[in-house]
Design an enzyme around this catalytic site. Structure first.
Site, PDB file in Angstrom:
ATOM      1  N   PHE A 192      57.156  39.833  30.531  1.00 49.97           N
ATOM      2  CA  PHE A 192      56.193  39.746  31.244  1.00 49.97           C
ATOM      3  C   PHE A 192      57.077  38.897  32.232  1.00 49.97           C
ATOM      4  O   PHE A 192      58.119  37.903  31.012  1.00 49.97           O
ATOM      5  CB  PHE A 192      55.084  39.374  30.553  1.00 49.97           C
ATOM      6  CG  PHE A 192      53.496  38.777  31.413  1.00 49.97           C
ATOM      7  CD1 PHE A 192      52.698  40.020  30.086  1.00 49.97           C
ATOM      8  CD2 PHE A 192      53.383  38.098  32.103  1.00 49.97           C
ATOM      9  CE1 PHE A 192      51.692  40.011  31.278  1.00 49.97           C
ATOM     10  CE2 PHE A 192      52.208  38.526  32.374  1.00 49.97           C
ATOM     11  CZ  PHE A 192      50.904  38.962  32.197  1.00 49.97           C
ATOM     12  N   HIS A 224      44.314  30.945  41.249  1.00 46.61           N
ATOM     13  CA  HIS A 224      44.141  31.662  40.073  1.00 46.61           C
ATOM     14  C   HIS A 224      44.833  30.829  39.009  1.00 46.61           C
ATOM     15  O   HIS A 224      43.619  31.209  38.585  1.00 46.61           O
ATOM     16  CB  HIS A 224      45.914  32.630  40.154  1.00 46.61           C
ATOM     17  CG  HIS A 224      45.415  33.639  39.245  1.00 46.61           C
ATOM     18  ND1 HIS A 224      44.284  34.085  38.549  1.00 46.61           N
ATOM     19  CD2 HIS A 224      46.378  33.734  37.374  1.00 46.61           C
ATOM     20  CE1 HIS A 224      44.561  34.902  37.395  1.00 46.61           C
ATOM     21  NE2 HIS A 224      45.690  35.068  36.909  1.00 46.61           N
ATOM     22  N   HIS A 234      47.954  33.696  44.284  1.00 49.23           N
ATOM     23  CA  HIS A 234      48.325  35.468  43.758  1.00 49.23           C
ATOM     24  C   HIS A 234      47.960  35.422  45.489  1.00 49.23           C
ATOM     25  O   HIS A 234      46.673  35.313  45.800  1.00 49.23           O
ATOM     26  CB  HIS A 234      47.271  35.749  43.107  1.00 49.23           C
ATOM     27  CG  HIS A 234      48.362  37.304  42.704  1.00 49.23           C
ATOM     28  ND1 HIS A 234      48.189  38.753  43.659  1.00 49.23           N
ATOM     29  CD2 HIS A 234      48.492  37.763  41.360  1.00 49.23           C
ATOM     30  CE1 HIS A 234      48.501  38.978  42.995  1.00 49.23           C
ATOM     31  NE2 HIS A 234      49.075  39.326  41.901  1.00 49.23           N
ATOM     32  N   LEU A 285      41.432  40.572  42.649  1.00 50.97           N
ATOM     33  CA  LEU A 285      43.332  40.482  42.959  1.00 50.97           C
ATOM     34  C   LEU A 285      43.352  42.450  42.429  1.00 50.97           C
ATOM     35  O   LEU A 285      42.572  42.745  42.418  1.00 50.97           O
ATOM     36  CB  LEU A 285      43.578  40.491  41.450  1.00 50.97           C
ATOM     37  CG  LEU A 285      44.262  38.402  41.009  1.00 50.97           C
ATOM     38  CD1 LEU A 285      44.746  38.735  40.073  1.00 50.97           C
ATOM     39  CD2 LEU A 285      44.662  38.049  42.128  1.00 50.97           C
ATOM     40  N   ARG A 298      52.747  27.434  35.591  1.00 53.24           N
ATOM     41  CA  ARG A 298      52.163  28.426  34.424  1.00 53.24           C
ATOM     42  C   ARG A 298      52.817  29.831  34.215  1.00 53.24           C
ATOM     43  O   ARG A 298      52.742  30.684  35.657  1.00 53.24           O
ATOM     44  CB  ARG A 298      50.959  28.642  34.608  1.00 53.24           C
ATOM     45  CG  ARG A 298      51.109  29.258  33.060  1.00 53.24           C
ATOM     46  CD  ARG A 298      49.198  29.615  33.139  1.00 53.24           C
ATOM     47  NE  ARG A 298      48.446  30.268  34.190  1.00 53.24           N
ATOM     48  CZ  ARG A 298      48.510  30.934  33.631  1.00 53.24           C
ATOM     49  NH1 ARG A 298      49.047  31.962  32.741  1.00 53.24           N
ATOM     50  NH2 ARG A 298      47.965  32.370  34.335  1.00 53.24           N
ATOM     51  N   ARG A 316      55.579  36.267  44.570  1.00 55.17           N
ATOM     52  CA  ARG A 316      54.180  35.640  45.015  1.00 55.17           C
ATOM     53  C   ARG A 316      54.531  34.446  45.789  1.00 55.17           C
ATOM     54  O   ARG A 316      53.858  34.176  46.759  1.00 55.17           O
ATOM     55  CB  ARG A 316      54.177  35.170  43.632  1.00 55.17           C
ATOM     56  CG  ARG A 316      53.556  36.686  42.639  1.00 55.17           C
ATOM     57  CD  ARG A 316      52.264  35.574  41.884  1.00 55.17           C
ATOM     58  NE  ARG A 316      51.842  37.351  40.803  1.00 55.17           N
ATOM     59  CZ  ARG A 316      51.047  36.872  40.297  1.00 55.17           C
ATOM     60  NH1 ARG A 316      51.247  35.228  39.471  1.00 55.17           N
ATOM     61  NH2 ARG A 316      50.930  38.409  38.622  1.00 55.17           N
ATOM     62  N   GLN A 333      47.986  27.262  41.009  1.00 51.94           N
ATOM     63  CA  GLN A 333      48.961  28.888  41.581  1.00 51.94           C
ATOM     64  C   GLN A 333      48.366  29.562  42.169  1.00 51.94           C
ATOM     65  O   GLN A 333      46.872  30.141  41.813  1.00 51.94           O
ATOM     66  CB  GLN A 333      49.158  29.836  39.633  1.00 51.94           C
ATOM     67  CG  GLN A 333      50.622  30.610  40.192  1.00 51.94           C
ATOM     68  CD  GLN A 333      50.505  30.668  38.081  1.00 51.94           C
ATOM     69  OE1 GLN A 333      49.721  30.883  37.668  1.00 51.94           O
ATOM     70  NE2 GLN A 333      51.555  30.862  37.718  1.00 51.94           N
ATOM     71  N   GLU A 373      50.358  43.291  41.918  1.00 48.83           N
ATOM     72  CA  GLU A 373      51.153  43.542  42.780  1.00 48.83           C
ATOM     73  C   GLU A 373      52.041  44.873  42.574  1.00 48.83           C
ATOM     74  O   GLU A 373      52.842  45.352  43.967  1.00 48.83           O
ATOM     75  CB  GLU A 373      52.418  43.041  41.834  1.00 48.83           C
ATOM     76  CG  GLU A 373      52.371  41.285  43.405  1.00 48.83           C
ATOM     77  CD  GLU A 373      52.320  40.575  41.597  1.00 48.83           C
ATOM     78  OE1 GLU A 373      52.658  41.040  40.459  1.00 48.83           O
ATOM     79  OE2 GLU A 373      53.005  39.292  42.735  1.00 48.83           O
TER      80      GLU A 373
END
Lengths: 583, 82
Positions: A119, A353, A242, A252, A395, A286, A240, A255
């Protein structure tokens, strides 16, 4: 007017991952606990978390919690408290193992161990190469977590008051928290929940923005209540985003679309990312893509009647590639915008987000007041509504679910210890509940503005002035506008005055929480003259550790700001000193 | 169903995921919800008891309900305002 009083040892506000983990800890210890939840607990926003939960088991390759800690400190852009980060990363494997024992059906390797996947930002050997650290239950990790925790709570005889909304904290003369007021939606009755301890796990507040991935329930209720009770909120300027949420919807768009060859266009049909990131173009990080999009919109090159979005073009990929490699994108676009991406580009905007800031706590979940971090007796917080602070300025993915269970449990343990010290409940202050009743009565005034109108103004203002493109002028204008909106919010009214299941009243009360978070965000963001993590300033492009490696505290009273030191002493290991954050 | 039961259904249409909130919002605010028959309201009530992940699969037409009338309601919700 006297209100009915219900007595519990502990009241947990919020039935998502953090709330359920905390209540489980309390009920299993024999603490008489009630969970207040606006919706049925398994429909809390935790269920939307798909990616996984991080824990350095090293099931597929070498890993350890020191590396996880390093990644989290770096991801947080050195605004995280290193004692809390060490605590979370060290506890991660036990926390996940516990969930497994509660019945969470984690994906498996052939050898029976928990499957782990890589991740973003999670690396081996102090940032050298990606590592598989995320444990998942297919794409339903949050959902599986909620179900496991809820069932376990039922077994532990936790009381649930479902479709109840907490209204205000009750503090006594000493400032100690002794309960909350709460609205039972079914009857419209307001109660006082008199408790030895109150634990907030109310989630985020992404609905402050016009474009948000957050469910409608994420209205910042805990933060709003804490601010009204005179307590500060920490690092609330960090949100945060996106880059590609569907314009007007927020859903969303992965990506992966750009990974497959999709690209962004402005109103002139220009592939503008070539100007901002000549090499990576549409595959830049991002934050870079999000800011470029917002610049295009701000400079009048946005698309549509209001010039407030850009276009994501993928029709050149062809129907076969879109259907096979990007499943779901076509349905989402057709269903929410009526646009088939095989034929037309999709309108997209940078989309909020996650809220990194929140109610200040230590790693034990105890709420802290002021720069000297005085413990607020009887008050605890965990999860997205709290700021421990492990996420700092940004985060990492999969650290959010971990945060919920580690700090939910930790806060629960702190409550258990606190409750043991109390032979009885502290007395309620005189007229406890009066403030909530007055707030509710005001909504029933005959003249005033509609909630929907003021909420829309707030969301537009936040999107234009406090999203991903931040300069002093943009933010200062935003502060001025948000202050006007905040004044308008004092005069919102509801047409439907009925008591029983009056959803208009609930939505108005939610909005009065949301608008507190919005103003706090704008004021705090305007003051921070550096770029750090998610707070990216065009006019101050660099991180400035000398001046700004400190936490913001915002108070509602006078919209005052204070700053406190970042915790630079981990619990057992050496401090990780600041370095440039490059990947 | 009486007024309170109907208000409950509207509130319970608030879900854990934005996508579901949007489907239900369109259906309710767009006026389709208020035209539901008594039987459809009962079916709607059942749909709200499903897990959100399962609801999403239905709304994205990746799964189909065996009950024909219930599936018709799913399609109504998905197609609201279009």
């Amino acid at each position: 007017m006297s209100l009915p009083i219900l007595k519990f040892d502990a009241v947990v506000v919020g039935g998502g991952g953090a709330g359920l983990r905390a209540s489980l800890q309390l009920s299993e210890a024999g603490v008489k606990t009630v969970v207040l939840s606006k919706v049925f607990p398994t429909r809390s926003h935790t269920a939307a978390a798909q990616g996984g939960i991080s824990a350095s088991f090293g099931n597929s390759e070498e890993d350890n919690w020191h590396w996880h800690m390093y990644d989290t400190v770096k991801g947080a852009d050195w605004l995280g408290d290193q004692d809390a980060i060490e605590f979370m990363c060290k506890q991660a494997t036990d926390a996940v193992a516990e969930l497994e024992h509660y019945g969470m059906p984690f994906d498996r390797l052939d050898n029976g161990k928990i499957y782990q996947r890589p991740f973003g930002g999670h690396m081996a050997d102090f940032g050298k190469k990606p590592v598989r650290r995320a444990c998942a239950v297919a794409d339903r990790t949050g959902h599986a977590m909620l179900h496991a925790l809820y069932q376990r709570n039922v077994k532990a005889q936790t009381h649930f008051f479902v479709e109840w909304m907490a209204l205000d904290l009750i503090r006594d003369k000493a400032g100690d928290v002794v309960g909350v007021t709460a609205l039972e939606m079914e009857t419209g009755q307001v109660y006082i929940i008199h408790a030895k301890a109150v634990l907030f796990a109310t989630g985020g507040s992404g609905r402050i923005y016009q474009a948000s991935t957050n469910a409608f329930i994420n209205t910042g209720d805990g933060v709003g209540m804490a601010l009204r009770a005179g307590l500060p909120v920490e690092d609330i300027e960090f949100w945060q985003f996106h880059p590609t949420g569907l314009a007007g919807a927020g859903v969303l768009i992965t990506e992966g679309v750009r990974g497959e060859g999709g690209y962004l266009l402005n109103a002139n049909g220009e592939r503008f990312m070539e100007r901002y990131a000549p090499t990576a173009k549409d595959l830049a990080s991002r934050d870079v893509v999000s800011r470029a999009m917002q610049v295009e919109i701000n400079e009048g090159r946005g698309c549509g009647t209001n010039k407030d979005y850009v276009l994501l073009k993928l029709d050149h990929l062809g129907a076969d590639v879109i259907d096979q490699r990007l499943p779901g994108i076509r349905e989402i676009s057709i269903q929410f915008l009526g646009i088939d991406p095989v034929k037309q580009p999709i309108p997209v905007v940078p989309t909020c987000h996650y809220m990194m800031g929140g109610i200040p706590t230590n790693y034990k979940g105890e709420v802290l007041d002021g720069v000297d971090e005085k413990i607020v007796k009887g008050f605890y917080a965990a999860g997205e509504c709290a700021c421990a602070s492990v996420h700092g300025a940004n985060r990492l993915g999969t650290n959010s679910l971990l945060d919920l269970v580690v700090f939910g449990k930790s806060a629960g343990n702190s409550v258990i210890e606190f409750v043991k010290t109390m032979s009885d409940h502290k007395e309620l202050p005189e007229n406890a509940g009066q403030y909530s009743l007055e707030r509710m009565a005001k909504l029933e005034s005959t003249t005033g503005e509609k909630v929907a109108d003021v909420r829309f103004a707030m969301q537009v203002c936040m999107q234009q002035h406090a999203s991903v493109f931040r300069t002093q002028k943009v933010l200062d204008d935003g502060v001025m506008k948000m202050r006007e909106i905040y004044e308008r919010a004092k005069n919102v009214v509801i047409e439907d005055k009925s008591t029983v299941f009056n959803t208009a009243r609930v939505e108005a009360l939610e909005f009065l929480n949301t608008v507190e978070v919005a103003l706090a965000t704008m004021v705090a963001a305007a003051a921070r003259t550096e770029s750090r993590g998610a707070h990216a300033r065009e006019d101050f492009p660099d991180r400035n550790d000398e001046v700004w490696m400190k936490h913001t505290l915002y108070y509602r009273d006078g919209q005052k700001l204070e700053y406190k030191e970042v915790h630079t002493e981990p619990l057992t290991v050496d401090y990780i000193p600041p370095a440039k954050r490059v990947y | 169903m009486d007024y309170v039961e109907i208000e409950k259904l509207k509130w319970r249409s608030r879900r854990s995921m934005l996508e579901l909130d949007l489907y239900f919002e369109r259906f309710i605010l767009g006026g389709s919800f208020s035209k539901l028959t008594e039987q459809e309201l009962i079916d709607y009530q059942y749909l709200l008891t499903l897990d959100d992940g399962d609801l999403l699969l239905l709304f994205q037409e990746k799964e189909v309900l065996a009950n024909v009338e219930m599936q018709k309601l799913v399609i109504k919700i998905v197609n609201a305002n279009f």
